[in-house]
Design a protein around this motif. Sequence first.
Motif, short mmCIF file in Angstrom:
data_model
loop_
_atom_site.label_atom_id
_atom_site.label_comp_id
_atom_site.label_asym_id
_atom_site.label_seq_id
_atom_site.Cartn_x
_atom_site.Cartn_y
_atom_site.Cartn_z
N GLY A 78 0.91 -1.12 -0.25
CA GLY A 78 0.43 -0.03 -0.13
C GLY A 78 0.68 1.35 0.19
O GLY A 78 2.18 1.76 -0.14
N LEU A 79 0.01 2.13 0.03
CA LEU A 79 0.50 3.98 0.00
C LEU A 79 0.62 4.15 1.35
O LEU A 79 -0.61 4.82 2.15
CB LEU A 79 0.16 4.39 -1.53
CG LEU A 79 1.23 5.82 -1.47
CD1 LEU A 79 2.54 5.79 -1.35
CD2 LEU A 79 0.60 6.29 -2.21
N PRO A 80 1.07 5.44 2.56
CA PRO A 80 1.12 5.74 3.39
C PRO A 80 0.25 6.98 2.80
O PRO A 80 0.00 7.22 2.05
CB PRO A 80 2.43 6.45 4.18
CG PRO A 80 3.52 5.14 3.30
CD PRO A 80 2.87 4.69 2.24
N VAL A 81 -0.85 7.12 3.97
CA VAL A 81 -1.79 7.95 3.68
C VAL A 81 -1.43 9.31 5.24
O VAL A 81 -1.44 8.64 6.39
CB VAL A 81 -3.15 8.20 3.43
CG1 VAL A 81 -3.89 7.21 2.33
CG2 VAL A 81 -3.89 7.71 5.11
N ARG A 82 -2.16 10.27 5.33
CA ARG A 82 -2.31 11.34 6.08
C ARG A 82 -2.22 10.98 7.49
O ARG A 82 -3.93 11.01 7.00
CB ARG A 82 -2.12 12.65 5.05
CG ARG A 82 -1.22 13.10 4.04
CD ARG A 82 -1.46 14.94 3.90
NE ARG A 82 -2.81 14.69 3.40
CZ ARG A 82 -3.80 15.76 3.08
NH1 ARG A 82 -3.24 16.23 2.98
NH2 ARG A 82 -4.95 15.13 2.55
N GLY A 83 -1.88 11.10 8.70
CA GLY A 83 -2.84 10.76 9.25
C GLY A 83 -4.21 11.33 9.86
O GLY A 83 -4.89 10.86 10.07
N GLU A 84 -3.96 12.86 9.87
CA GLU A 84 -5.23 13.01 9.75
C GLU A 84 -6.26 12.48 8.72
O GLU A 84 -7.89 13.10 9.11
CB GLU A 84 -4.94 14.24 9.35
CG GLU A 84 -4.41 15.18 8.18
CD GLU A 84 -3.29 15.21 8.29
OE1 GLU A 84 -2.88 16.49 7.11
OE2 GLU A 84 -2.54 14.87 8.51
#
Length: 378
Positions: free
Chosen positions: A166-172
Amino acid sequence: MRFLFATGGTAGHINPAIAVASYIREKYADSEILFIGTADHMESRLVPNAGFDFKTIEINGFKRSMSPKAIADNVKTVFKLIKSEGESKKIIKEFNPDVVIGFGGYVSGPVLEEAVKLHIPCCIHEQNAFPGITNKQLAKKVDRVMLTVEDAKKHLDSKNEPVVTGLPVRGEILKKDKESARNELGIPMDAKVVLSFGGSLGAAPLNDAMFDILVGNADEGRIYFIHSVGTNGAKYLDRFREKGFSDKGENIVFKNTVEVRKYIDNMDACMAAADVVIGRAGASSLSEIEAMGRASILIPSPYVAENHQYHNAMALVDRNAARIIEEKDLTTVKLSDTIHELLSDEKLVFEIEKNAKSMAILDSRERIAQIIVSLAEK
């Protein structure tokens, strides 16, 4: 442990690398992390701002045109490539990393090539469903290949079996829900909401197709729209003003239930509030759409390398997790019909949302970091 990241060019390459590096820094306080990029792209700003050491090499991509200027530029690029190999080797030897990680962009090529020659453990991450030329070449040589989506496997001839991380997404993005987002934006829970944007710079074809849709709905006030024209789309704000839209703060105009912005700086709230999201098909945007489980209408940019946004979009479309309109087929009527097809069928939207959510990998940072650390510990 010492980690060397190579990435650059676009936020789609840089931000995921920073997210993973930040996670490693949190978990391994004694680790040393260095980024290599170029001085004239956004990594030179984003990486130092994230608190990481940063060194540069001089490199750019080859032009595919056969025009005299393109040929001349490509000759210069050959010399830059030779120079960048020497620069990369020098930085690698000085830093002495335990592992080298490539997150895409032209800068990854010479850095990873030199690291492989020096027998340092190496890995790459490919964001798109159709890999770029640099990662296609590196996949044959590096120890591990990590992918955002399974579909990329069929386009790679890898030294070792690739793994989907997968691809990291912003925590918010992961923290927002529809109710809190709509409360924040002042939108009723029973309203229909459409979010549309063409990336940070904007996309003229999408702005043109959306113009009459937004003006019409502003007069009717039936659907809430939030649209970004992009930082290059200021002229569109004037066109909306001519149609009776009022200014709402800097670079925002509105009328009834339609708000048009130059740039969306609270994407987490806007996407969480939306029933339908309309936009391009960059890997980062799609990962956020999947993480939030949103129905989307994707209009891939045909101007990117290897037409990779089309392949990114089809990874969702083939799983009934999105709808697609290719830019060559994009009209106001077709886009309006597709919007209303989705908004008028709650069961269809629910099915698309469920399928999109099923594609999300929410622990991507951890998966990628685990692979990187395991190579460093060898």
